[in-house]
Write an enzyme that holds these catalytic residues in place. Sequence first.
Site, PDB file in Angstrom:
ATOM      1  N   THR A 103     -11.852   5.912   0.463  1.00  0.00           N
ATOM      2  CA  THR A 103     -10.607   6.219  -0.221  1.00  0.00           C
ATOM      3  C   THR A 103     -10.524   5.298  -1.427  1.00  0.00           C
ATOM      4  OG1 THR A 103      -8.233   6.500   0.048  1.00  0.00           O
ATOM      5  CG2 THR A 103      -9.192   4.552   1.041  1.00  0.00           C
TER       6      THR A 103
ATOM      7  N   LYS B  11      -1.056   7.181   2.071  1.00  0.00           N
ATOM      8  CA  LYS B  11      -1.649   5.890   2.422  1.00  0.00           C
ATOM      9  C   LYS B  11      -0.864   4.718   1.853  1.00  0.00           C
ATOM     10  CE  LYS B  11      -6.075   8.273   2.182  1.00  0.00           C
ATOM     11  NZ  LYS B  11      -7.377   8.380   1.491  1.00  0.00           N
TER      12      LYS B  11
ATOM     13  N   GLY C  22      -0.487  -0.603   0.556  1.00  0.00           N
ATOM     14  CA  GLY C  22      -1.481   0.460   0.544  1.00  0.00           C
ATOM     15  C   GLY C  22      -2.645   0.066   1.429  1.00  0.00           C
TER      16      GLY C  22
ATOM     17  N   SER D  77     -13.628   2.882  -1.227  1.00  0.00           N
ATOM     18  CA  SER D  77     -14.948   3.205  -1.768  1.00  0.00           C
ATOM     19  C   SER D  77     -14.931   3.422  -3.270  1.00  0.00           C
ATOM     20  CB  SER D  77     -15.485   4.457  -1.067  1.00  0.00           C
ATOM     21  OG  SER D  77     -14.588   5.546  -1.265  1.00  0.00           O
TER      22      SER D  77
END
Length: 245
Positions: free
Chosen positions: A65, A97, A108, A187
Amino acid sequence: NLSSFLFCAISLACAQIRSYTPPYHHTTTTMMFYNSLRLSPSSPLLLVRSFASSSSLMEQQRHGTTILCVRKGNQVCLMGDGMVSQGSMIVKPNAVKLRRINDTTLVGFAGSTADAFTLLERLESKLDEYPGQLARSCVELAKGWRTDKYLRRLEASLIVADATVSLELTGNGDVLESHDGVLGVGSGSPYAIAAARALMDQEHLTAEEITRKAMKVAADMCVYTNTEFMVETIEAIVDKKPAQT
């Protein structure tokens, strides 16, 4: 005969498995396992167990994400994409998120959702214990995350921000404050951070505009990041004192 065939098949499988080198931390766990059972490192039972467990571990790590936080002027913007993936399959494109705590703190998270919510609950309890002291609350959370036998197994990363400070928390016990007002996890975070830093000197761009442009770059480059962005903003205190830990 059948016994000879089985012996040859097992020998071939063990030879193939022996050439596979599992990750270091899993090798350590495996060594502890066969020591407890008094097995030799070349035991077929150990090798099969190591291969199966390592394959499972690699499958679990295939997720990603992007969460990005930008602090500029009198605004703090936290933005995340909505993709939830399992291996090569997209499970959900619009997951939320980001969270608010008491309307003054933004959070987050990237990684396992259940683990992230567990850490979020712990952070809320720390903020109740140390009201108005986000840095101290995060340090206390990181200490427990690192030393607690249960918490150390949680696989998630958090970005936490309020009006005065933005922090990144990891399972390694790190509590990091950015030197330039940009933080990211997930990522796609390297692409988003690089793009945001390149735009920080553009006077006409607000924190939210920089964050959105940087997240678009990350979504174009990271296959585990989409363009279903969720955004939260709060007003920042421009002239802040150094965080007290």
